[in-house]
Design a protein around this motif. Structure first.
Motif, PDB file in Angstrom:
ATOM      1  N   ARG A  43       0.845  -1.195   0.000  1.00  0.00           N
ATOM      2  CA  ARG A  43       0.000   0.000   0.000  1.00  0.00           C
ATOM      3  C   ARG A  43       0.880   1.244   0.000  1.00  0.00           C
ATOM      4  O   ARG A  43       0.983   1.953   1.012  1.00  0.00           O
TER       5      ARG A  43
ATOM      6  N   TYR B  84     -12.492  -0.233   0.535  1.00  0.00           N
ATOM      7  CA  TYR B  84     -12.311  -0.442   1.959  1.00  0.00           C
ATOM      8  C   TYR B  84     -13.215  -1.558   2.455  1.00  0.00           C
ATOM      9  O   TYR B  84     -14.392  -1.627   2.102  1.00  0.00           O
TER      10      TYR B  84
ATOM     11  N   TRP C  45       0.638   4.167  -1.258  1.00  0.00           N
ATOM     12  CA  TRP C  45       0.041   5.501  -1.197  1.00  0.00           C
ATOM     13  C   TRP C  45      -0.817   5.712   0.030  1.00  0.00           C
ATOM     14  O   TRP C  45      -1.463   6.755   0.161  1.00  0.00           O
ATOM     15  N   GLN C  46      -0.860   4.763   0.911  1.00  0.00           N
ATOM     16  CA  GLN C  46      -1.708   4.905   2.092  1.00  0.00           C
ATOM     17  C   GLN C  46      -0.965   5.693   3.178  1.00  0.00           C
ATOM     18  O   GLN C  46       0.244   5.553   3.371  1.00  0.00           O
TER      19      GLN C  46
ATOM     20  N   THR D 143      -6.247  -2.912  -4.889  1.00  0.00           N
ATOM     21  CA  THR D 143      -5.159  -1.951  -4.706  1.00  0.00           C
ATOM     22  C   THR D 143      -4.206  -2.004  -5.881  1.00  0.00           C
ATOM     23  O   THR D 143      -3.776  -0.976  -6.404  1.00  0.00           O
ATOM     24  N   TRP D 144      -3.832  -3.202  -6.276  1.00  0.00           N
ATOM     25  CA  TRP D 144      -2.876  -3.331  -7.375  1.00  0.00           C
ATOM     26  C   TRP D 144      -3.464  -2.814  -8.691  1.00  0.00           C
ATOM     27  O   TRP D 144      -2.728  -2.454  -9.590  1.00  0.00           O
TER      28      TRP D 144
ATOM     29  N   VAL E  14      -7.195  -2.650   2.926  1.00  0.00           N
ATOM     30  CA  VAL E  14      -7.496  -2.517   1.509  1.00  0.00           C
ATOM     31  C   VAL E  14      -7.266  -3.868   0.851  1.00  0.00           C
ATOM     32  O   VAL E  14      -6.240  -4.499   1.054  1.00  0.00           O
TER      33      VAL E  14
ATOM     34  N   TRP F  51      -9.371   1.928  -4.797  1.00  0.00           N
ATOM     35  CA  TRP F  51      -9.450   1.792  -3.344  1.00  0.00           C
ATOM     36  C   TRP F  51     -10.797   1.192  -2.964  1.00  0.00           C
ATOM     37  O   TRP F  51     -11.835   1.702  -3.306  1.00  0.00           O
TER      38      TRP F  51
ATOM     39  N   SER G 124       0.919   3.652   5.828  1.00  0.00           N
ATOM     40  CA  SER G 124       2.203   3.076   5.422  1.00  0.00           C
ATOM     41  C   SER G 124       3.329   4.094   5.579  1.00  0.00           C
ATOM     42  O   SER G 124       4.412   3.777   6.092  1.00  0.00           O
TER      43      SER G 124
ATOM     44  N   GLU H  71      -2.262  -9.441   6.624  1.00  0.00           N
ATOM     45  CA  GLU H  71      -2.992  -9.198   5.373  1.00  0.00           C
ATOM     46  C   GLU H  71      -3.882 -10.387   5.031  1.00  0.00           C
ATOM     47  O   GLU H  71      -5.027 -10.232   4.582  1.00  0.00           O
TER      48      GLU H  71
ATOM     49  N   LEU I 145      -6.118  -6.568  -1.710  1.00  0.00           N
ATOM     50  CA  LEU I 145      -4.916  -6.505  -2.536  1.00  0.00           C
ATOM     51  C   LEU I 145      -5.243  -6.424  -4.019  1.00  0.00           C
ATOM     52  O   LEU I 145      -4.598  -5.717  -4.772  1.00  0.00           O
TER      53      LEU I 145
END
Length: 740
Positions: free
Chosen positions: A580, A655, A582-583, A648-649, A643, A653, A586, A734, A645
């Motif tokens: 993640r 949730y 851009w979170q 996200t990839w 998030v 986004w 992180s 995760e 996976l």
């Protein structure tokens, strides 16, 4: 008898077990062994071999020098009365002014001179024509031939002296050393090969984990049960393979780096053993784990599994290929561990004092490993039985109870030693030039009082002068000069002494950095009964090297724990940043991790070099606990804003609501994530109580302390492996969040 020697850049001599007096009377040829302290292990082994010849009496200065003697004068007298000289030639030995003076004196007297080469070296012209014995390989066989040649007074030239190559590398190494280096290289190659195959599997399963039909809807919200089962299988396999890759990736440098350092004789037995042993354990784990992960997610009916989501043939082929390099790495690592654990020749190649007590016992006392274990077990049981009867009320604050328990047993042995007839009782005074060392001084005074050797109203016969990084060197040197032969230097920690400290070779030295009761017993026994043979009680000490990092066991454990614990946090944060990037959580986790790692590493280095007071260390412990709880709070926040996976990839986004995580899973994740800072919070107070009394000074001066501790590489290769649990734990979180 405690070990001693001069400090700084010059060389010093070691010690060996004094021969029995009746045997010494039958020997006719006194052999002065001249060597560098870098070759102490070689010299110790050569001395044991020379002693096997009845006609030889090998002479070690620390073996013959007693407290109160003028060491320099005694060395000159021994050279004047020696019948032969054995020079252990190496670049370090020939660069020493003291070693040069010794063989020059032998040339002036015209006594037989034999040269034993332990490293390739360019001999000076003055040594041309003397018998040369190449001890670099087949050491034990050629050392026996050397002893026989000296016993028979043969002066044939033997072999030519090997010359060093232009790269500064050893042209020839002992077979166990070469085998260890080769096994470390082969193990690393096999590990790299296995990691490349694992990464290929990771990429393949990541591709399968992506939903090829619908990128906009998270897989948990899809109505197709088949699609849910398909995605669940591949994403579960992906988490498992990524965890195994994180576990195996750090192994290669952990094995290769100590092996390459061994070529230049800079590695340690512990670093080599850890690299090989951890490779065996982790290699077997990965080998079994890959097979289990590849079968994960299959239905009970294999035909249905093969019909709806079969494993691609190329993945199966790669998984089968993975077994060969992993098995090769395990076999090579197991062979390397056996060589490191059993080879006496490898022990000779290691730096002086680098984890060699077990093999030194075998060499000096000619005792088998099982016999040595029986002796150590008997001593441990005796100390265990004596612990309940120890009066802790008489001990100084912060005293090492284990030390005092063992010392109680040793005091009984001291009392049994015969005292010289007609002489006054031997008394010992402890003098502390630095107020910061009063705790250690009080500890030694209590030990001397329990041994019945404490000073009274009259001046003490011997004075222990404490030498440490907290004591200004000019004051310490003046105190030693005033006392003269009565002074015995007690080294308490790692120090950097000035060049004019060579005069201290005239005094006895006690290396008390590891706080071992055996070393203090040897010194007091030599003072109480100079004629008694007490060397058989403990191993002879190695030369005193003041800049080499040595510390009590609990200090070393604290420093290595700080280094290894810090590897866990970056491993955890790395997974969060990669999955993640851009979170906000992180980024915040990476920042807190950086602060925590820097603080822990700095605190470990400050404690190792005693450049932090007890009060400041307590403050650092509080800061470390606060940072660890802050780290846990940021890490736990992933449970509130997880998030998926797959989305996200794909750059979207999605949730997962908090109620998607079951209560039991939430409690388990919260408890597991908060356990580490809780353990750290308990970890620091425990070590604070241990370190404040005998190690951490109340006030700090930087008189003689190195900026960073040297020779602290015992566990160097282990830190990357410690990051694997952090990565694995993050991947586990995760996985739990996704499938709760």
């Amino acid at each position: 008898m405690a070990g001693g020697g001069h400090e700084g850049t010059e060389e010093t001599k070691g010690t060996a077990d004094p021969p029995v007096r009746s045997e010494s009377a039958r020997r006719t040829v006194t052999v002065f062994v001249s060597y560098s302290r870098r070759e102490f292990h070689f010299a110790e082994a050569v001395t044991a071999t020379l002693r096997s010849q009845a006609a030889l009496d090998p002479w070690f200065d620390v073996q013959r020098l007693r407290p109160g003697m003028d060491w320099a004068k005694a060395l000159d007298e021994s050279l004047d009365h020696a019948d032969a000289l054995l020079l252990l030639a190496s670049p370090a030995a020939l660069a020493s002014a003291y070693v040069r003076r010794e063989w020059t004196r032998a040339l002036e007297r015209g006594i037989p001179l034999h040269i034993g080469v332990v490293e390739a070296v360019e001999l000076p012209p003055e040594l041309a024509g003397f018998p040369v014995h190449d001890l670099r390989t087949r050491f034990w066989e050629r050392a026996a031939e050397l002893a026989e040649a000296m016993a028979q007074a043969r002066t044939d030239t033997g072999v030519a002296a090997p010359r060093p190559n232009r790269f500064g590398l050893p042209g020839r190494m002992p077979t166990p050393v070469a085998a260890t280096v080769v096994l470390s290289v082969l193990t690393s190659i096999a590990l790299v090969w296995a990691i490349v195959l694992l990464v290929g599997l990771d990429l393949s399963v990541v591709h399968l984990a992506w939903n090829p039909f619908d990128h906009d809807v998270p897989w948990v919200d899809r109505g197709s049960a088949l699609e849910v089962m398909r995605t669940k299988r591949w994403q579960g396999m992906m988490f498992g393979l990524l965890g195994l890759t994180a576990l195996a990736a750090p192994l290669a440098p952990c094995v290769l780096v100590p092996g390459m350092r061994l070529v230049r004789r800079r590695s340690s037995r512990t670093a080599l053993a850890i690299g090989f042993v951890v490779t065996v354990g982790v290699g077997l784990t990965v080998l079994v784990g890959v097979g289990l992960v590849m079968k994960s997610g299959e239905l009970r009916n294999a035909a249905v599994t093969e019909l709806f989501f079969p494993t691609p043939p190329e993945m199966t082929a790669v998984a089968e290929m993975l077994g060969a390099p992993l098995a090769g790495a395990v076999v090579c690592a197991a062979a390397g561990a056996v060589v490191v654990g059993r080879s006496r020749t490898l022990h000779l190649w290691l730096p002086t004092g680098a984890n060699g007590d077990h093999h030194r016992t075998r060499i000096i006392r000619m005792r088998r490993a099982r016999q040595q274990f029986a002796v150590e077990w008997t001593e441990f049981r005796a100390a265990w039985d004596a612990y309940p009867s120890l009066d802790t009320s008489a001990l100084p604050r912060g005293a090492d109870v284990v030390f005092m328990t063992q010392w109680k047993i040793l005091c009984e042995r001291l009392a049994a030693l015969p005292a010289p007839v007609g002489e006054a009782p031997v008394t010992v005074e402890v003098r502390c030039p630095a107020p910061a060392e009063e705790a250690v001084a009080h500890h030694l005074r209590v030990a001397c009082r329990q041994a019945g050797m404490a000073a009274g109203a009259s001046p003490a016969r011997w004075v222990l002068v404490l030498v440490s990084s907290q004591a200004p060197w000019p004051e310490t040197a003046r105190a030693i000069r005033r006392l003269g032969p009565r002074a015995i230097c007690v080294l308490l920690d790692t120090v950097r002494l000035p060049s004019d400290a060579a005069e201290l070779r005239r005094h006895q030295w006690l290396d008390f950095r590891e706080r071992r009761p055996g070393s203090l017993f040897q010194l007091l026994a030599a003072l109480r009964s100079p004629e008694a043979d007490t060397a058989g009680e403990f191993l002879p000490p190695t030369p005193v090297i003041t800049e080499r990092y040595l510390a009590p066991a609990w200090v070393r454990y604290f420093v290595t724990s700080c280094r290894n614990i810090t590897a866990f946090f970056p491993g955890f944060a790395l997974v969060a940043v990669v999955l993640r990037p851009w979170q906000v959580q992180s980024t915040l986790l990476a920042a807190v991790t950086l602060l925590l790692v820097v603080h822990l590493v700095r605190m470990g280095n400050l404690a190792a070099t005693r450049r932090i007071s007890a009060s400041r260390f307590r403050t650092h412990c509080v800061v470390a606990s606060v940072l660890s709880f802050a780290w846990a709070g940021v890490a736990i926040s992933v449970l509130w804003i997880p998030v998926t996976l797959s989305s996200t990839w794909r750059g979207q986004w999605s949730y997962i609501p908090k109620d998607r995580v079951s209560g039991l899973t939430l409690v388990a994740l919260l408890g597991a994530t908060a356990a580490l800072p809780a353990l750290i919070t308990l970890f620091f107070p425990y070590f604070y109580l241990l370190l404040r009394g005998q190690w951490l000074p109340p006030t700090v001066t930087h008189a003689n302390s190195p900026i960073l501790p040297r020779h602290m590489g015992t566990w160097t290769g282990f830190e990357p492996v410690s990051s694997a649990p952090g990565m694995y734990f993050a991947l586990l979180i995760e996985f739990w969040v996704a499938y709760a």
